[in-house]
Write a protein that holds these residues in place. Structure first.
Motif, PDB file in Angstrom:
ATOM      1  N   LEU A  50       0.830  -1.200   0.000  1.00 11.03           N
ATOM      2  CA  LEU A  50       0.000   0.000   0.000  1.00 11.03           C
ATOM      3  C   LEU A  50       0.870   1.258   0.000  1.00 11.03           C
ATOM      4  O   LEU A  50       0.592   2.215  -0.741  1.00 11.03           O
ATOM      5  CB  LEU A  50      -0.938  -0.007   1.209  1.00 11.03           C
ATOM      6  CG  LEU A  50      -1.908   1.153   1.326  1.00 11.03           C
ATOM      7  CD1 LEU A  50      -2.818   1.210   0.097  1.00 11.03           C
ATOM      8  CD2 LEU A  50      -2.731   1.031   2.603  1.00 11.03           C
ATOM      9  N   ALA A  51       1.941   1.260   0.790  1.00  8.87           N
ATOM     10  CA  ALA A  51       2.851   2.413   0.824  1.00  8.87           C
ATOM     11  C   ALA A  51       3.486   2.630  -0.546  1.00  8.87           C
ATOM     12  O   ALA A  51       3.638   3.784  -0.992  1.00  8.87           O
ATOM     13  CB  ALA A  51       3.935   2.200   1.885  1.00  8.87           C
ATOM     14  N   PHE A  52       3.835   1.542  -1.227  1.00  7.16           N
ATOM     15  CA  PHE A  52       4.405   1.664  -2.573  1.00  7.16           C
ATOM     16  C   PHE A  52       3.387   2.235  -3.555  1.00  7.16           C
ATOM     17  O   PHE A  52       3.703   3.132  -4.340  1.00  7.16           O
ATOM     18  CB  PHE A  52       4.928   0.308  -3.060  1.00  7.16           C
ATOM     19  CG  PHE A  52       5.328   0.309  -4.505  1.00  7.16           C
ATOM     20  CD1 PHE A  52       6.399   1.089  -4.942  1.00  7.16           C
ATOM     21  CD2 PHE A  52       4.625  -0.425  -5.439  1.00  7.16           C
ATOM     22  CE1 PHE A  52       6.763   1.119  -6.282  1.00  7.16           C
ATOM     23  CE2 PHE A  52       4.980  -0.412  -6.778  1.00  7.16           C
ATOM     24  CZ  PHE A  52       6.051   0.368  -7.198  1.00  7.16           C
ATOM     25  N   VAL A  53       2.155   1.733  -3.516  1.00 11.12           N
ATOM     26  CA  VAL A  53       1.112   2.234  -4.422  1.00 11.12           C
ATOM     27  C   VAL A  53       0.857   3.717  -4.165  1.00 11.12           C
ATOM     28  O   VAL A  53       0.778   4.522  -5.108  1.00 11.12           O
ATOM     29  CB  VAL A  53      -0.191   1.408  -4.271  1.00 11.12           C
ATOM     30  CG1 VAL A  53      -1.355   2.077  -4.996  1.00 11.12           C
ATOM     31  CG2 VAL A  53       0.020  -0.011  -4.793  1.00 11.12           C
ATOM     32  N   GLU A  54       0.748   4.105  -2.898  1.00 10.75           N
ATOM     33  CA  GLU A  54       0.506   5.518  -2.565  1.00 10.75           C
ATOM     34  C   GLU A  54       1.678   6.395  -3.003  1.00 10.75           C
ATOM     35  O   GLU A  54       1.472   7.491  -3.551  1.00 10.75           O
ATOM     36  CB  GLU A  54       0.234   5.669  -1.068  1.00 10.75           C
ATOM     37  CG  GLU A  54      -1.112   5.098  -0.653  1.00 10.75           C
ATOM     38  CD  GLU A  54      -1.320   5.085   0.852  1.00 10.75           C
ATOM     39  OE1 GLU A  54      -0.361   5.361   1.622  1.00 10.75           O
ATOM     40  OE2 GLU A  54      -2.453   4.776   1.267  1.00 10.75           O
ATOM     41  N   ALA A  55       2.896   5.933  -2.783  1.00 12.49           N
ATOM     42  CA  ALA A  55       4.074   6.698  -3.199  1.00 12.49           C
ATOM     43  C   ALA A  55       4.115   6.832  -4.720  1.00 12.49           C
ATOM     44  O   ALA A  55       4.463   7.896  -5.249  1.00 12.49           O
ATOM     45  CB  ALA A  55       5.351   6.035  -2.685  1.00 12.49           C
ATOM     46  N   THR A  56       3.725   5.768  -5.423  1.00 11.64           N
ATOM     47  CA  THR A  56       3.702   5.807  -6.890  1.00 11.64           C
ATOM     48  C   THR A  56       2.643   6.777  -7.387  1.00 11.64           C
ATOM     49  O   THR A  56       2.883   7.552  -8.325  1.00 11.64           O
ATOM     50  CB  THR A  56       3.448   4.386  -7.455  1.00 11.64           C
ATOM     51  OG1 THR A  56       4.489   3.523  -6.990  1.00 11.64           O
ATOM     52  CG2 THR A  56       3.445   4.383  -8.967  1.00 11.64           C
ATOM     53  N   GLU A  57       1.473   6.783  -6.762  1.00 12.35           N
ATOM     54  CA  GLU A  57       0.417   7.722  -7.160  1.00 12.35           C
ATOM     55  C   GLU A  57       0.856   9.163  -6.928  1.00 12.35           C
ATOM     56  O   GLU A  57       0.632  10.033  -7.783  1.00 12.35           O
ATOM     57  CB  GLU A  57      -0.876   7.423  -6.395  1.00 12.35           C
ATOM     58  CG  GLU A  57      -1.561   6.149  -6.851  1.00 12.35           C
ATOM     59  CD  GLU A  57      -2.764   5.779  -5.991  1.00 12.35           C
ATOM     60  OE1 GLU A  57      -2.928   6.336  -4.868  1.00 12.35           O
ATOM     61  OE2 GLU A  57      -3.539   4.914  -6.429  1.00 12.35           O
ATOM     62  N   THR A  58       1.483   9.420  -5.796  1.00 10.53           N
ATOM     63  CA  THR A  58       1.986  10.767  -5.509  1.00 10.53           C
ATOM     64  C   THR A  58       3.041  11.163  -6.530  1.00 10.53           C
ATOM     65  O   THR A  58       3.029  12.290  -7.039  1.00 10.53           O
ATOM     66  CB  THR A  58       2.572  10.830  -4.084  1.00 10.53           C
ATOM     67  OG1 THR A  58       1.548  10.484  -3.152  1.00 10.53           O
ATOM     68  CG2 THR A  58       3.124  12.211  -3.770  1.00 10.53           C
TER      69      THR A  58
END
Length: 177
Positions: A50-58
């Motif tokens: 989830l942290a990776f997905v959120e960082a990628t979206e940002t």
């Protein structure tokens, strides 16, 4: 006095977003590898993903594009800097390439076993065998370098047909009077 930065706020935001993606991806990947080998934290996988997905979206919002394949490869690269490799001794470079082949082969085997792909697993085994051969070559070369250095450090002796002065001369008896 006012200090002007050469980096704009946009540049700093892009760099920060890229660093966040890199850290999240590396933490997730490292934990997955550790879990595969029997260590790691399985319960953290979901949070790290989830942290990776959120960082990628940002990152995509800030940079206005998706991650390039080359960026992801760089983030997950386990190879050493090419310039640093050139400064190493030949045996060390061969050993590094051998270890690299073994690691890549082991990763191939792990991925193949997870997906039940025996042909790809065989490819990983061949890679490990190649790596082991390189390690053997590196050790042989290292022994040769050590032997050559040892011979160079020994004092040279010149061949002489006559014995050194004083060698095997009869001792004179002390006459006590």
């Amino acid at each position: 006095m006012r200090i002007v930065s050469q980096n704009s706020d946009t540049d700093l935001a892009r760099r920060h977003a890229g660093q966040n993606v890199e850290l999240a991806l590396q933490e997730l990947t490292a934990n997955l590898l550790r879990v595969i080998r029997g260590a790691g934290e399985p319960r953290e996988i979901g949070l790290q993903a989830l942290a990776f997905v959120e960082a990628t979206e940002t990152y995509q919002d800030v940079v206005r594009r998706p991650l390039f394949v080359s960026e992801v490869k760089r983030m997950l690269s386990i190879e050493q800097d090419e310039q640093a490799m050139r400064r190493k001794k030949s045996a060390d470079r061969i050993e590094f390439h051998g270890m690299q082949a073994i690691i890549c082969g082991a990763l191939q085997i792990a991925a193949s076993r997870i997906l039940c792909q025996p042909r790809q697993e065989a490819s990983g085994r061949r890679e490990i065998e190649d790596g082991l051969r390189l390690l053997e070559d590196a050790r042989a070369e290292s022994r040769q370098e050590t032997a050559a250095a040892g011979k160079a450090a020994l004092p040279r002796r010149t061949a002489s047909l006559s014995p050194p002065v004083g060698f095997l001369k009869p001792r004179r008896a002390n006459k006590q009077e």
